[in-house]
Design a protein around this motif. Structure first.
Motif, PDB file in Angstrom:
ATOM      1  N   LEU A  94      -8.462  -0.585  -8.715  1.00 41.05           N
ATOM      2  CA  LEU A  94      -7.927   0.747  -8.984  1.00 41.05           C
ATOM      3  C   LEU A  94      -8.659   1.258 -10.216  1.00 41.05           C
ATOM      4  O   LEU A  94      -8.655   0.589 -11.251  1.00 41.05           O
ATOM      5  N   THR A 123     -11.649  -3.596  -2.115  1.00 36.45           N
ATOM      6  CA  THR A 123     -11.607  -2.174  -1.809  1.00 36.45           C
ATOM      7  C   THR A 123     -11.380  -1.453  -3.124  1.00 36.45           C
ATOM      8  O   THR A 123     -10.484  -1.833  -3.886  1.00 36.45           O
ATOM      9  N   TYR A 151      -9.101   7.032  -8.746  1.00 34.65           N
ATOM     10  CA  TYR A 151      -8.108   8.038  -9.106  1.00 34.65           C
ATOM     11  C   TYR A 151      -8.808   9.199  -9.797  1.00 34.65           C
ATOM     12  O   TYR A 151      -9.806   9.004 -10.497  1.00 34.65           O
ATOM     13  N   ILE A 166     -10.319   1.925  -5.100  1.00 37.80           N
ATOM     14  CA  ILE A 166      -9.586   3.178  -4.963  1.00 37.80           C
ATOM     15  C   ILE A 166      -9.768   3.948  -6.259  1.00 37.80           C
ATOM     16  O   ILE A 166      -9.360   3.481  -7.323  1.00 37.80           O
ATOM     17  N   TYR A 189       0.809  -1.223   0.000  1.00 38.33           N
ATOM     18  CA  TYR A 189       0.000   0.000   0.000  1.00 38.33           C
ATOM     19  C   TYR A 189       0.846   1.279   0.000  1.00 38.33           C
ATOM     20  O   TYR A 189       0.489   2.253  -0.668  1.00 38.33           O
ATOM     21  N   HIS A 231      -7.382   6.763   4.916  1.00 36.60           N
ATOM     22  CA  HIS A 231      -8.318   6.159   3.978  1.00 36.60           C
ATOM     23  C   HIS A 231      -8.371   4.649   4.195  1.00 36.60           C
ATOM     24  O   HIS A 231      -9.402   4.028   3.998  1.00 36.60           O
TER      25      HIS A 231
END
Length: 164
Positions: free
Chosen positions: A129, A81, A85, A83, A30, A57
């Motif tokens: 992502l 999870t 951008y 994330i 991470y 976060h």
């Protein structure tokens, strides 16, 4: 059944806490690979990481999982999870970093509303992502319903964002 209560439009998910087996190994993923900043570290028990200086976060902890194997894939629990951008170029940058690190991906998809890259962290936790296309480009059907799809993402085109 229709919802009587609606969550306010500006509601957001504040953070996610992940049970991990080894804090340092998780920080290698991470922090060192994805680029999150450590906001607080509590020995080998917990780390709180952030993008942009937010208190955290993602929380990583070993309180009930130190040294244990990943949860079985075919069981209840967190699927992944996600994330997000801010720009497509940011997704291209992290994809390029993953390729250069020879980090294995579990998938990559164009969902019409977004483009996403999928992988697992060292503890087998799923990680998505992605970046969202502008809302005015999202696909809708003739009744106004959003039409998410799952099709192959053009990863070479994604890297073109970097001028390669």
């Amino acid at each position: 059944m229709k919802n009587k209560y609606k969550v306010p439009a500006d509601t957001r998910i504040g953070h996610v806490h992940l049970k991990v087996a080894d804090i340092n190994r998780s920080l290698g993923f991470y922090r060192d690979l994805l680029g999150f900043e450590v906001m607080a570290l509590y020995g080998d028990q917990a780390a709180f990481i952030s993008a942009g200086g937010y208190h955290h976060h993602i929380g990583l902890n070993t309180w009930h999982s130190k040294g244990l194997p990943p949860a079985p894939e075919n069981s209840v629990g967190l699927y992944h999870t996600a994330i997000v951008y801010p720009e497509r170029k940011d997704l291209a940058l992290i994809y390029d970093r993953l390729v250069k690190a020879d980090y294995p991906l579990s998938g990559a998809s164009d969902h019409g509303v977004s483009e996403a890259i999928y992988l697992n962290d060292p503890d087998g936790n799923g990680v998505e992502l992605y970046w969202d296309r502008p809302r005015e480009l999202w696909p809708y059907d003739s009744d106004g319903g959003m039409q998410m799809v799952t099709k192959a993402i053009d990863l070479e085109d994604l890297l073109m964002e970097l001028g390669f």
